[in-house]
Motif scaffolding. Structure first.
Motif, PDB file in Angstrom:
ATOM      1  N   LEU A   1      59.520  35.231  40.703  1.00 31.51           N
ATOM      2  CA  LEU A   1      58.438  36.136  40.286  1.00 31.51           C
ATOM      3  C   LEU A   1      57.372  36.280  41.364  1.00 31.51           C
ATOM      4  O   LEU A   1      56.706  37.306  41.473  1.00 31.51           O
ATOM      5  N   CYS A   2      57.202  35.216  42.160  1.00 30.66           N
ATOM      6  CA  CYS A   2      56.132  35.191  43.173  1.00 30.66           C
ATOM      7  C   CYS A   2      56.676  35.406  44.586  1.00 30.66           C
ATOM      8  O   CYS A   2      56.043  35.034  45.563  1.00 30.66           O
ATOM      9  N   ALA A   3      57.862  36.002  44.674  1.00 31.75           N
ATOM     10  CA  ALA A   3      58.516  36.110  45.995  1.00 31.75           C
ATOM     11  C   ALA A   3      57.789  37.076  46.931  1.00 31.75           C
ATOM     12  O   ALA A   3      57.842  36.923  48.146  1.00 31.75           O
ATOM     13  N   THR A   4      57.100  38.060  46.370  1.00 27.37           N
ATOM     14  CA  THR A   4      56.428  39.070  47.214  1.00 27.37           C
ATOM     15  C   THR A   4      54.917  38.847  47.215  1.00 27.37           C
ATOM     16  O   THR A   4      54.288  38.860  46.161  1.00 27.37           O
ATOM     17  N   GLU A   5      54.363  38.648  48.409  1.00 23.94           N
ATOM     18  CA  GLU A   5      52.908  38.463  48.486  1.00 23.94           C
ATOM     19  C   GLU A   5      52.223  39.831  48.569  1.00 23.94           C
ATOM     20  O   GLU A   5      52.640  40.686  49.350  1.00 23.94           O
ATOM     21  N   ASP A   6      51.211  40.025  47.751  1.00 28.19           N
ATOM     22  CA  ASP A   6      50.481  41.298  47.749  1.00 28.19           C
ATOM     23  C   ASP A   6      49.339  41.208  48.760  1.00 28.19           C
ATOM     24  O   ASP A   6      48.232  40.778  48.422  1.00 28.19           O
TER      25      ASP A   6
ATOM     26  N   VAL B   1      46.881  46.504  42.009  1.00 29.94           N
ATOM     27  CA  VAL B   1      47.942  45.611  42.508  1.00 29.94           C
ATOM     28  C   VAL B   1      48.505  44.769  41.363  1.00 29.94           C
ATOM     29  O   VAL B   1      49.718  44.596  41.230  1.00 29.94           O
ATOM     30  N   VAL B   2      47.621  44.260  40.526  1.00 30.77           N
ATOM     31  CA  VAL B   2      48.071  43.423  39.401  1.00 30.77           C
ATOM     32  C   VAL B   2      48.910  44.255  38.430  1.00 30.77           C
ATOM     33  O   VAL B   2      50.011  43.851  38.038  1.00 30.77           O
ATOM     34  N   ASN B   3      48.401  45.433  38.064  1.00 22.63           N
ATOM     35  CA  ASN B   3      49.142  46.277  37.109  1.00 22.63           C
ATOM     36  C   ASN B   3      50.480  46.736  37.674  1.00 22.63           C
ATOM     37  O   ASN B   3      51.481  46.785  36.957  1.00 22.63           O
ATOM     38  N   LYS B   4      50.506  47.042  38.976  1.00 27.19           N
ATOM     39  CA  LYS B   4      51.745  47.490  39.629  1.00 27.19           C
ATOM     40  C   LYS B   4      52.767  46.348  39.625  1.00 27.19           C
ATOM     41  O   LYS B   4      53.938  46.552  39.289  1.00 27.19           O
ATOM     42  N   ALA B   5      52.315  45.150  39.949  1.00 32.34           N
ATOM     43  CA  ALA B   5      53.224  43.993  39.947  1.00 32.34           C
ATOM     44  C   ALA B   5      53.797  43.781  38.553  1.00 32.34           C
ATOM     45  O   ALA B   5      54.994  43.541  38.378  1.00 32.34           O
ATOM     46  N   ARG B   6      52.967  43.909  37.540  1.00 31.46           N
ATOM     47  CA  ARG B   6      53.432  43.741  36.151  1.00 31.46           C
ATOM     48  C   ARG B   6      54.496  44.786  35.806  1.00 31.46           C
ATOM     49  O   ARG B   6      55.497  44.479  35.185  1.00 31.46           O
TER      50      ARG B   6
ATOM     51  N   GLU C   1      56.457  46.182  37.772  1.00 32.03           N
ATOM     52  CA  GLU C   1      57.677  45.866  38.525  1.00 32.03           C
ATOM     53  C   GLU C   1      58.330  44.563  38.049  1.00 32.03           C
ATOM     54  O   GLU C   1      59.297  44.096  38.638  1.00 32.03           O
ATOM     55  N   GLY C   2      57.749  43.951  37.036  1.00 31.51           N
ATOM     56  CA  GLY C   2      58.322  42.741  36.458  1.00 31.51           C
ATOM     57  C   GLY C   2      58.176  41.515  37.338  1.00 31.51           C
ATOM     58  O   GLY C   2      59.009  40.610  37.321  1.00 31.51           O
ATOM     59  N   ARG C   3      57.083  41.469  38.141  1.00 29.54           N
ATOM     60  CA  ARG C   3      56.840  40.290  38.973  1.00 29.54           C
ATOM     61  C   ARG C   3      55.386  39.857  38.825  1.00 29.54           C
ATOM     62  O   ARG C   3      54.600  40.515  38.131  1.00 29.54           O
ATOM     63  N   GLU C   4      55.035  38.750  39.459  1.00 27.73           N
ATOM     64  CA  GLU C   4      53.664  38.248  39.393  1.00 27.73           C
ATOM     65  C   GLU C   4      52.885  38.699  40.627  1.00 27.73           C
ATOM     66  O   GLU C   4      53.405  38.601  41.753  1.00 27.73           O
ATOM     67  N   PRO C   5      51.637  39.188  40.467  1.00 34.89           N
ATOM     68  CA  PRO C   5      50.817  39.487  41.639  1.00 34.89           C
ATOM     69  C   PRO C   5      50.545  38.171  42.380  1.00 34.89           C
ATOM     70  O   PRO C   5      50.219  37.163  41.759  1.00 34.89           O
ATOM     71  N   THR C   6      50.698  38.187  43.687  1.00 38.97           N
ATOM     72  CA  THR C   6      50.678  36.931  44.433  1.00 38.97           C
ATOM     73  C   THR C   6      49.821  37.044  45.692  1.00 38.97           C
ATOM     74  O   THR C   6      49.821  38.086  46.345  1.00 38.97           O
ATOM     75  N   GLY C   7      49.122  35.942  46.005  1.00 36.58           N
ATOM     76  CA  GLY C   7      48.272  35.895  47.197  1.00 36.58           C
ATOM     77  C   GLY C   7      46.813  36.084  46.826  1.00 36.58           C
ATOM     78  O   GLY C   7      46.433  35.965  45.651  1.00 36.58           O
ATOM     79  N   LEU C   8      45.983  36.368  47.836  1.00 37.41           N
ATOM     80  CA  LEU C   8      44.572  36.649  47.558  1.00 37.41           C
ATOM     81  C   LEU C   8      44.476  38.061  47.009  1.00 37.41           C
ATOM     82  O   LEU C   8      44.861  39.025  47.673  1.00 37.41           O
ATOM     83  N   LEU C   9      43.980  38.195  45.789  1.00 40.55           N
ATOM     84  CA  LEU C   9      43.934  39.495  45.135  1.00 40.55           C
ATOM     85  C   LEU C   9      42.562  40.147  45.248  1.00 40.55           C
ATOM     86  O   LEU C   9      42.443  41.361  45.377  1.00 40.55           O
ATOM     87  N   TYR C  10      41.506  39.316  45.214  1.00 45.72           N
ATOM     88  CA  TYR C  10      40.148  39.894  45.218  1.00 45.72           C
ATOM     89  C   TYR C  10      39.149  38.867  45.739  1.00 45.72           C
ATOM     90  O   TYR C  10      39.257  37.671  45.443  1.00 45.72           O
ATOM     91  N   LYS C  11      38.213  39.359  46.529  1.00 49.36           N
ATOM     92  CA  LYS C  11      37.152  38.476  47.047  1.00 49.36           C
ATOM     93  C   LYS C  11      35.925  39.329  47.346  1.00 49.36           C
ATOM     94  O   LYS C  11      36.028  40.328  48.066  1.00 49.36           O
ATOM     95  N   ALA C  12      34.788  38.970  46.761  1.00 47.88           N
ATOM     96  CA  ALA C  12      33.562  39.733  46.992  1.00 47.88           C
ATOM     97  C   ALA C  12      32.369  38.793  46.935  1.00 47.88           C
ATOM     98  O   ALA C  12      32.429  37.748  46.287  1.00 47.88           O
ATOM     99  N   LEU C  13      31.312  39.171  47.587  1.00 43.26           N
ATOM    100  CA  LEU C  13      30.114  38.329  47.568  1.00 43.26           C
ATOM    101  C   LEU C  13      29.069  38.919  46.648  1.00 43.26           C
ATOM    102  O   LEU C  13      28.760  40.108  46.735  1.00 43.26           O
ATOM    103  N   ARG C  14      28.570  38.092  45.752  1.00 42.45           N
ATOM    104  CA  ARG C  14      27.416  38.474  44.939  1.00 42.45           C
ATOM    105  C   ARG C  14      26.647  37.198  44.634  1.00 42.45           C
ATOM    106  O   ARG C  14      27.200  36.089  44.760  1.00 42.45           O
ATOM    107  N   PRO C  15      25.374  37.287  44.257  1.00 42.29           N
ATOM    108  CA  PRO C  15      24.573  36.065  44.091  1.00 42.29           C
ATOM    109  C   PRO C  15      25.173  35.111  43.066  1.00 42.29           C
ATOM    110  O   PRO C  15      25.683  35.526  42.028  1.00 42.29           O
ATOM    111  N   THR C  16      25.127  33.834  43.383  1.00 38.43           N
ATOM    112  CA  THR C  16      25.596  32.812  42.446  1.00 38.43           C
ATOM    113  C   THR C  16      24.433  32.411  41.532  1.00 38.43           C
ATOM    114  O   THR C  16      23.265  32.667  41.845  1.00 38.43           O
ATOM    115  N   LEU C  17      24.762  31.759  40.423  1.00 44.31           N
ATOM    116  CA  LEU C  17      23.704  31.380  39.481  1.00 44.31           C
ATOM    117  C   LEU C  17      22.733  30.382  40.116  1.00 44.31           C
ATOM    118  O   LEU C  17      21.522  30.489  39.936  1.00 44.31           O
TER     119      LEU C  17
END
Ligand code: SF4
Ligand code: MG
Length: 302
Positions: free
Chosen positions: A232-237, A251-256, A258-274
């Motif tokens: 399921l995790c053979a393809t890295e997105d 990417v997540v919806n497309k992987a679903r 296609e019957g596989r799991e979205p894999t790798g770093l999917l999202y990263k953003a900076l915003r203030p922490t608590l």
């Protein structure tokens, strides 16, 4: 009237660092996971990531709830908190807000995180608590010998679903993207290279980092075995803009589809922490003793 808060976005997360090998982070407690359990891979990946980041174990807190996966802190040289079922997130939040200088890592399972502790997950994400949450997702309750979990496939036959399940599984990755986690990644636990890379980057990320590791349970989940998760995790997105939430969702919806799991770093953003916003608030109110949050927290210390 107080000015609106504008926490500075500093990409550099402060961590106390040392130079240690991965094996130096291994505590002396012998592992009591079953032979072949995917969690061995998660531990190896975590130890490698800690070494690559160079986290000082004296400034590292590993928090867990209850379950096979929640035993992980026993095996890591760190301060450890083995808390109540589903409550690792809130306890880790308290640790992080009281001591923002510590590296806080939560390790736990799919049942602990998304069933018993399910009410907490959205708030960790939306508040952007500066911590790393590693979910060891085996689609089953292992410690209690095989009951359906919130991520179990609907057709899974378990001791609580002898004719198969009746509920659609929860999608941890989509859930976290929806509720505002600022770092989301996923890998097969047996892919130690990718898993450790995601944990390393998650630990260096300033904000709530969620890493879902698909970790097989050979003792109680025959359906989702290592071969199944690996395929399921053979393809890295890795072709999309990871700073774009819409692209990550796509990417997540497309992987679903296609019957596989979205894999790798999917999202990263900076915003203030608590904790950033809290520090700013303390500064803004001028350090008056009645508003000194650190003094208030100190009142609760023994
Ligand atoms: Fe791992 Fe499953 Fe054994 Fe628990 S019961 S240690 S999850 S193989
Ligand atoms: Mg589980």
């Amino acid at each position: 009237m107080n000015a609106p808060l504008h926490a500075p976005l500093n990409a550099q997360k402060h961590l106390h660092r040392v130079e240690l090998n991965a094996k130096d982070y291994r505590d002396t407690v012998t592992s009591f996971w079953c032979p072949g359990c995917g969690h061995h891979g998660v531990l190896t990946a975590l130890l490698r990531a800690l070494s690559e980041v160079g986290v000082d174990p004296n400034f590292l807190v590993n928090v867990s709830g209850i379950g096979c996966s929640s035993r992980l802190p026993y095996f890591v040289k760190s301060y450890k908190m083995h808390t109540l079922h589903g409550r690792a997130g809130p306890v880790a939040t308290g640790v992080q807000l009281a001591r923002p200088d510590l590296a806080v890592v939560v390790t736990g399972g799919d049942g602990d995180g998304f069933s018993i502790g399910g009410g907490h997950m959205s708030h960790l994400a939306r508040k952007n608590i500066n911590m790393t949450y590693v979910l060891m997702d085996n689609h089953i309750y292992g410690l209690t010998k095989g009951q359906v979990s919130p991520t179990s496939r609907q057709e899974m036959v378990t001791s609580t679903t002898p004719y198969g399940g009746m509920e659609a599984p929860l999608d941890p990755v989509l859930y976290m993207l929806t509720y505002g986690a600022s770092y989301v990644g996923q890998a097969f636990a047996g892919n130690v290279k990718l898993a450790s890379q995601l944990i390393k980057e998650g630990m260096e990320h300033k904000g709530f980092a969620f890493i879902n590791l698909l970790s097989h349970c050979p003792s109680f989940n025959d359906l989702d075995d290592a071969k199944y998760f690996k395929a399921l995790c053979a393809t890295e997105d890795n072709q999309h803009d990871t700073g774009d939430l819409d692209a990550a969702m796509h990417v997540v919806n497309k992987a679903r589809r296609e019957g596989r799991e979205p894999t790798g770093l999917l999202y990263k953003a900076l915003r203030p922490t608590l904790d950033q916003r809290m520090a700013e608030l303390v500064e803004q109110v001028g350090g008056h003793k009645d508003y000194d949050l650190h003094q208030i927290i100190d009142l609760a210390r023994p």
